[in-house]
Design an enzyme around this catalytic site. Structure first.
Site, PDB file in Angstrom:
ATOM      1  N   GLU A 196       0.772  -1.241   0.000  1.00 11.17           N
ATOM      2  CA  GLU A 196       0.000   0.000   0.000  1.00 11.17           C
ATOM      3  C   GLU A 196       0.806   1.295   0.000  1.00 11.17           C
ATOM      4  O   GLU A 196       0.569   2.173   0.838  1.00 11.17           O
ATOM      5  CB  GLU A 196      -0.945   0.027   1.208  1.00 11.17           C
ATOM      6  CG  GLU A 196      -2.001  -1.031   1.153  1.00 11.17           C
ATOM      7  CD  GLU A 196      -3.023  -0.894   2.271  1.00 11.17           C
ATOM      8  OE1 GLU A 196      -2.814  -0.102   3.193  1.00 11.17           O
ATOM      9  OE2 GLU A 196      -4.041  -1.585   2.206  1.00 11.17           O
ATOM     10  N   GLU A 413      -5.501  -8.681   1.129  1.00 17.19           N
ATOM     11  CA  GLU A 413      -6.136  -8.387   2.421  1.00 17.19           C
ATOM     12  C   GLU A 413      -7.629  -8.228   2.210  1.00 17.19           C
ATOM     13  O   GLU A 413      -8.063  -7.632   1.216  1.00 17.19           O
ATOM     14  CB  GLU A 413      -5.631  -7.071   3.037  1.00 17.19           C
ATOM     15  CG  GLU A 413      -4.326  -7.163   3.756  1.00 17.19           C
ATOM     16  CD  GLU A 413      -3.929  -5.846   4.426  1.00 17.19           C
ATOM     17  OE1 GLU A 413      -4.823  -5.100   4.883  1.00 17.19           O
ATOM     18  OE2 GLU A 413      -2.725  -5.575   4.484  1.00 17.19           O
TER      19      GLU A 413
END
Ligand code: BGC
Length: 522
Positions: A196, A413
């Site tokens: 990220e 995720e």
């Protein structure tokens, strides 16, 4: 039929009956490939603790949580001990084994391996820790899915030259990546450069609520000591993209043919829908995707920034040299998607918006909202930023499939948070029906995309344990296992039973589809 065959058949049918509630996924002769990764995730700072043990250096998060971050983190906590995974990893691997997962997404603590980046010695204790952890996982048949940097980096690099704001960061990341491939690559088949970075750049350099806590003007959410919220997120992102390319270059030229692994990047992929059918809102939705997601993926696949960003940002957006552009193209083997939620998008160029995240020009001039005329985009949760919208995962995967030529993907995720509530009983905390429903519906949405041809190769639930949830400290729980943050005792939640059965069902399905005659030799 012999007696033992009869017994086997009864047993087999018994298991199937027991799993009946899950049968919708077990249909139409469709089955996932046997090397599909059923995984679970963690990250070094959120889990390891042992923040100064065995030669580890200070990371940016150690520095932040002991400095200005103390006032940002809701419960004033830090990851000094976290869930003590550094000392309890064997117990945690037993939990994974019981869960039947075949892969574990973990991140390495860069400052545990290179306490002072490339300016100091390799910390052998750090290398040994990860070697032992990787070996212990493989011994149980669990593939390590290894992230080189999940928000954390050595503080030394920040102090020495300003971390990601400096082009020098690329040399450090390349040095670190090379060392990791050399030390662990004989056993690690899945590498991720960054987790990220599309969150790290705005949070660290625009709002300033993550380290290095740099921000300025109206976009600042903290009284930062320095920074430029309009420019620095793009500079940091640029250096991260080039660092990614450097690591991929090293892996491909020195290691990949022998080690036979894959390398990719993980991005947060919130799904966006236009709030109306107007052209302005549709264009704003495209802009929002470009400014938050394609920002990183376009350069590492096409070798250039998205046109929407170039048009709006002009000279604010750093440029790639033609050599860099060539190096960047097809600079990964897979994309990891972290998917949690979705938002409606409204245009802020032609219509007025209240000030808020996304609305300024350098953010892309759009406003996010969880609802349209008071109706939520998905199932609302106690968290204003989280609406459960599994269709968004389906759309997000399809978007990546279409834009990036069906590049291999992993859902790296997906999970469900619960607010810490001292009044809730242990039983209530363990019976996490909402989490089960959330995971199951997202899994179904993902399966639908695979049925239609998307190249999705794995799903990782977030997270193995309750852990340190960044600025929320220990007040939000994502674990499939509950952690008592005083005793650090781990207790399985109901979702572990569900996930285990779900995985077992797919394993049966593999056996059935690949071995039909044997399974039913009557
Ligand atoms: C991050 C995790 C975090 C999770 C839940 C993801 O964006 O990668 O570190 O715990 O979200 O907030």
């Amino acid at each position: 039929m012999g007696l033992s065959t009869l017994k086997k058949t009864i047993l087999y049918c018994g298991i199937l009956l027991h799993l009946l509630p899950f049968l919708p996924c077990f249909s139409n002769g469709f089955s996932l490939p046997s090397n599909f990764l059923f995984g679970i995730g963690s990250s070094s700072y959120q889990y390891e603790g042992a923040y100064m043990s065995d030669g580890k250096g200070q990371s940016n998060w150690d520095n932040f949580t002991h400095g200005p971050g103390r006032y940002v983190i809701i419960d004033g906590s830090n990851g000094d001990i976290a869930v003590d995974h550094y000392h309890r990893y064997l117990e945690d691997i037993d939990l994974m084994e019981a869960l039947k997962v075949n892969s574990y997404k973990l991140s390495l603590s860069w400052s545990r391996i290179l306490p002072k980046g490339r300016f100091g010695k390799v910390n052998r204790a750090g290398i040994n820790f990860y070697n032992t952890l990787i070996d212990a996982l493989l011994l149980k048949g669990i593939q390590p899915f290894v992230v080189l940097s999940h928000y954390d980096s050595p503080q030394e690099l920040e102090d020495r030259y300003g971390g990601w704001l400096s082009p020098q960061s690329k040399e450090d990341f390349a040095f670190y990546a090379d060392l990791c491939f050399r030390s662990f690559g004989d056993r690690v088949k899945y590498w991720v450069t960054f987790n990220e970075p599309n969150y790290l750049a705005p949070l660290g350099y625009r709002s300033g609520i993550y380290p290095p806590s740099r921000c300025s003007g109206s976009l600042a959410m903290l009284p930062c000591k320095g920074g430029d919220s309009e420019r620095e997120p793009f500079i940091a992102a640029h250096n991260i993209i080039l660092s990614h390319a450097a690591a991929v270059g090293i892996y491909r030229s020195k290691y990949q043919s022998e080690q036979k692994g894959m390398i990719g990047i993980v991005l947060q992929h919130e799904w966006y829908e236009p709030i109306s059918n107007s052209t302005a809102d549709k264009l704003a939705t495209e802009r929002a995707r470009s400014f938050s997601f394609n920002w990183f993926l376009d350069p590492v696949i096409f070798g250039k920034y998205p046109t929407e960003m170039e048009d709006v940002l002009g000279s604010v957006l750093p440029k790639f040299s033609s050599k860099e552009m060539e190096k960047l193209k097809k600079g990964l083997d897979f994309v990891g998607l972290n998917y949690y939620t979705a938002h409606y998008i409204k245009d802020c160029i032609y219509s007025k918006c209240k000030p808020g995240v996304g609305t300024s020009r350098t953010e892309g001039s759009y406003q996010k909202s969880g609802d349209k005329n008071g109706v939520s985009i998905g199932e609302p949760t106690p968290f204003s930023w989280l609406n459960i919208y599994p269709e968004g995962m389906e759309k997000a995967i399809t978007y990546v499939r279409n834009r990036y030529n069906n590049i291999p993907m992993f859902i790296t995720e997906n999970g469900y948070p619960v607010q810490e509530d001292s009044n809730s009983t242990m039983e209530e905390q363990l019976n996490d029906y909402n989490r089960i429903r959330c995971m199951r519906n997202h899994f179904e949405a993902m399966l639908e995309t695979i049925r239609k041809g998307a190249d999705v190769r794995g799903y990782f639930a977030w997270s193995l344990l309750d852990n340190f949830e960044w600025i929320y400290g220990y007040t939000i729980r994502y674990g499939l296992h509950h952690v008592d943050h005083n005793s650090l005792r781990r207790t399985p939640r109901l979702s572990t039973t569900w996930y285990k059965q779900f995985i077992e069902m797919h394993q049966l399905e593999w056996k059935y589809n690949n071995n039909t005659s044997k399974a039913f030799e009557l």
